[in-house]
Design an enzyme around this catalytic site. Structure first.
Site, PDB file in Angstrom:
ATOM      1  N   ASP A 268      33.503  51.017  29.551  1.00 33.59           N
ATOM      2  CA  ASP A 268      33.905  52.574  29.656  1.00 33.59           C
ATOM      3  C   ASP A 268      35.396  52.381  28.685  1.00 33.59           C
ATOM      4  O   ASP A 268      35.974  53.564  29.041  1.00 33.59           O
ATOM      5  CB  ASP A 268      34.176  52.941  30.906  1.00 33.59           C
ATOM      6  CG  ASP A 268      35.040  51.989  31.974  1.00 33.59           C
ATOM      7  OD1 ASP A 268      35.448  50.776  31.694  1.00 33.59           O
ATOM      8  OD2 ASP A 268      35.798  52.662  32.790  1.00 33.59           O
TER       9      ASP A 268
ATOM     10  N   HIS B 194      32.899  47.217  33.268  1.00 32.41           N
ATOM     11  CA  HIS B 194      32.628  45.968  32.572  1.00 32.41           C
ATOM     12  C   HIS B 194      31.339  45.455  33.108  1.00 32.41           C
ATOM     13  O   HIS B 194      30.767  44.372  32.523  1.00 32.41           O
ATOM     14  CB  HIS B 194      33.688  44.975  32.489  1.00 32.41           C
ATOM     15  CG  HIS B 194      34.238  44.775  33.911  1.00 32.41           C
ATOM     16  ND1 HIS B 194      34.798  45.812  34.702  1.00 32.41           N
ATOM     17  CD2 HIS B 194      33.974  43.931  34.775  1.00 32.41           C
ATOM     18  CE1 HIS B 194      34.969  45.612  35.876  1.00 32.41           C
ATOM     19  NE2 HIS B 194      34.611  44.233  36.014  1.00 32.41           N
TER      20      HIS B 194
ATOM     21  N   ASP C 139      35.863  47.063  27.049  1.00 31.27           N
ATOM     22  CA  ASP C 139      34.863  47.214  27.734  1.00 31.27           C
ATOM     23  C   ASP C 139      33.910  48.274  27.936  1.00 31.27           C
ATOM     24  O   ASP C 139      34.066  49.344  27.086  1.00 31.27           O
ATOM     25  CB  ASP C 139      35.430  46.814  29.266  1.00 31.27           C
ATOM     26  CG  ASP C 139      36.065  48.085  30.107  1.00 31.27           C
ATOM     27  OD1 ASP C 139      36.712  48.846  29.254  1.00 31.27           O
ATOM     28  OD2 ASP C 139      36.104  48.017  31.239  1.00 31.27           O
TER      29      ASP C 139
HETATM   30  C1  G1P Z   1      38.748  44.564  39.268  1.00 33.48           C
HETATM   31  C2  G1P Z   1      40.259  44.210  38.762  1.00 33.48           C
HETATM   32  C3  G1P Z   1      41.128  45.283  39.173  1.00 33.48           C
HETATM   33  C4  G1P Z   1      40.690  46.379  38.218  1.00 33.48           C
HETATM   34  C5  G1P Z   1      39.398  46.955  38.687  1.00 33.48           C
HETATM   35  C6  G1P Z   1      38.836  48.025  37.912  1.00 33.48           C
HETATM   36  O1  G1P Z   1      38.833  44.852  40.592  1.00 33.48           O
HETATM   37  O2  G1P Z   1      40.462  42.949  39.533  1.00 33.48           O
HETATM   38  O3  G1P Z   1      42.288  44.584  38.485  1.00 33.48           O
HETATM   39  O4  G1P Z   1      41.671  47.639  38.617  1.00 33.48           O
HETATM   40  O5  G1P Z   1      38.307  45.754  38.415  1.00 33.48           O
HETATM   41  O6  G1P Z   1      38.531  47.816  36.563  1.00 33.48           O
HETATM   42  P1  G1P Z   1      38.438  43.930  41.554  1.00 33.48           P
HETATM   43  O7  G1P Z   1      36.961  43.629  41.452  1.00 33.48           O
HETATM   44  O8  G1P Z   1      39.269  42.652  41.730  1.00 33.48           O
HETATM   45  O9  G1P Z   1      38.546  44.588  43.042  1.00 33.48           O
HETATM   46 ZN    ZN Z   2      36.581  49.706  32.491  1.00 32.91          ZN
END
Ligand code: G1P
Ligand code: ZN
Length: 542
Positions: free
Chosen positions: A278, A113, A276
């Site tokens: 991807d 994202h 998002d």
């Molecule tokens: C974030 C989200 C987590 C998700 C990850 C990948 O990670 O909080 O739940 O799995 O993106 O999409 P974070 O930046 O908190 O480590």
């Molecule tokens: Zn993603």
């Protein structure tokens, strides 16, 4: 002809929550991509002659890296690479292709994202043969290798045509360009009652899906637009762009504000959704009502049996630790286990492989099931549509009935982005140091009953993960969680997760910020967010 190229290590190729993510110029440094890709290959065994899957979310630098990886895969001895047409595969579609064709693994080019473009983010992620993100023992090995790497292997060859479906020889390897959408759409047809959804839409039910100029455009156009009959106009921003039109392709109330506003308007469609960069995240908004990802997980789990693919019921539900406890109550009612894992989809893989869990979810807009080994944005949208088609009630009616039965977990996540890393580390260190004395104390008028730093032992393979987030539990089931993001590319991001449970007999119709106000004050009191970071307000509330 295979060429061995001498290189020297970079010391910052440690994969984060979801692969290696850096700014594009960082990836464009000499041999930066090559070092990481060779470190992946050097950490794997037994892939000679095997198949690799390759694709990405189409962001800036995707096409160039596809060519680099193809040449290196040929030099390293893969037999075949299945590459999505134009270098495009959504993350869940890539997971499906790996599984469907029995590939050895896959390389996914995405920063999810995060924004794209010449000065924005890029990412490389390795997925194993079950279709899921590499577990920590693999990512640790990749990182260790990247610290000592002294050569990479490639071949001298012209770029391969990745836009035409078909096969090309590259060295001793075959490059097979596949339709990015077909296998995924076929899988969705096996899980959901497309006829029922088509009938619902045919009866005037209005769907609006925002692809955010990212990878799900072609998938949604085919599935929602054509196969389900919603038409082209039902998919907004359907053309994937290398810079996502200059936006954050993050389906939340900040970055999908237009969609939200349209769903809150008097003439709103019945159902709005977004995905998002991807394609693994989802946002669900009914006419006049936003469904939090944690609630969506619970509501999908409670109603999944209405879709043919889940008619036999669920084996278990898994959620990441910061995700609200709403799904726990559904698991309880269904008499199935609930697994609480650290943040990141990679922790669900063993549970899904072992058949312990069927549906998984994270508060960060990720939901999925055992159909692939990634979270899956369009899957969540289609399961919602299938449930709506079966129940013939509105999203608001389904949500209200759910809360009336299970109670409501008011929930919000506050993100403080681009915080000075040292300040963020100091905040966490201070919190951790104070954990022992918190239980039994009162913070901003709230009684603390528990405080710990989440540690996890995988029930399948016994692997452990520590320091996964500080949890503070209050009397009555309220909770605050603090952790630092593992996906950012500049500074630190502090995430504060705030949750309060209201039983079925309580007030189920509060505005979330009001319902959570005392806990928000407690978060500041216990962590000193302003004192450490200088911030008095979060940058993003989701
Ligand atoms: C974030 C989200 C987590 C998700 C990850 C990948 O990670 O909080 O739940 O799995 O993106 O999409 P974070 O930046 O908190 O480590
Ligand atoms: Zn993603």
């Amino acid at each position: 002809m295979t060429v061995t190229v001498a290189t020297t290590p970079y010391d910052d190729q440690k994969p984060g929550t979801s692969g290696l993510r850096k700014k594009v110029p960082h990836f464009q440094q000499p041999n930066y991509v090559e070092n990481f890709v060779q470190s992946i290959f050097d950490s794997l065994e037994g892939f000679a002659g095997q198949t690799l899957v390759l694709g990405g979310d189409g962001r800036f630098y995707n096409r160039e890296v596809v060519q680099i990886v193809l040449r290196m895969a040929a030099a390293n001895g893969f037999g075949r690479v299945l590459v999505g047409q134009g270098g495009i595969l959504s993350t869940p579609a890539a997971s499906n292709v790996i599984r469907r064709y029995g590939a050895f693994g896959g390389i996914i080019l995405s920063a999810s994202h995060n924004p794209g473009g010449p000065h924005e983010d890029f990412g490389i992620k390795y997925n194993i043969g079950n279709g899921g993100p590499a577990p920590e023992k693999v990512t640790d090995a990749i990182f260790a290798r990247s610290m000592t790497i002294d050569r990479y292997l490639t071949i001298e060859a012209a770029d391969v045509d990745i836009d035409t479906i078909g096969e090309t020889a590259l060295g001793g390897m075959t490059v097979q360009v596949i339709d990015s959408v077909a296998d995924y759409a076929a899988l969705m047809e096996t899980l959901f009652d497309f006829d029922a959804i088509r009938t619902l839409i045919g009866s005037g039910f209005r769907v609006l899906f925002d692809a955010m100029s990212a990878v799900t455009g072609p998938y949604a156009a085919e599935i929602i637009g054509r196969r389900l009959g919603a038409g082209e106009a039902a998919v907004l921003h359907a053309t994937p762009l290398p810079d996502f039109g200059g936006h954050h392709p993050d389906p939340n109330l900040v970055h999908a504000k237009d969609l939200y506003d349209r769903l809150m308007a008097p003439d709103a469609p019945d159902f709005g959704a977004a995905s998002d960069g991807d394609g693994d995240r989802n946002l669900i908004i009914g006419k006049g009502i936003f469904i939090t990802p944690s609630d969506s997980l619970a509501m999908l789990a409670a109603n999944a049996h209405l879709a043919p693919g889940y008619a036999k019921g669920l084996k278990g539900i898994a959620r990441s630790m910061p995700t609200s406890g709403a799904a726990d109550r559904v698991a309880d009612a269904l008499g199935i286990p609930l697994y609480e894992t650290p943040t990141g989809w990679k922790f669900f893989g063993t549970l899904l492989d072992a058949g312990l869990a069927t549906i998984c979810g994270e508060e960060s807009a990720g939901t999925g099931s055992d159909h692939v080994r990634e979270k899956d944005g369009l899957w969540a949208v289609l399961l919602w549509l299938n449930i709506l088609a079966a129940r013939r009630e509105s999203v608001a009616e389904i949500a209200t009935a759910h809360w009336a039965r299970y109670g409501r977990n008011y929930y919000a996540r506050h993100d403080y982005e681009g915080v000075d890393s040292a300040a963020a580390d100091a905040l966490m260190a201070e919190l951790r140091a104070g954990l022992g004395s918190l239980p039994g104390s009162t913070v901003a008028g709230l009684a603390v009953v528990s405080a710990d730093d989440f540690a996890y032992t995988d029930p399948v393979d016994g692997s452990t993960a520590t320091k996964q987030g500080v949890r503070i539990g209050f009397e009555g089931g309220s909770r605050i969680v603090f952790r630092l993001s593992g996906t950012g590319t500049s500074g630190a991001t502090l995430r504060v997760y705030i949750e309060r449970y209201e039983p079925p007999t309580g007030d189920l119709a509060q505005e979330t910020p009001i319902g959570l106000a005392p806990l928000i004050a407690a978060a500041e009191a216990v962590a000193g967010i302003a004192r450490h970071t200088g911030r008095t307000e979060p940058d993003v509330v989701t």
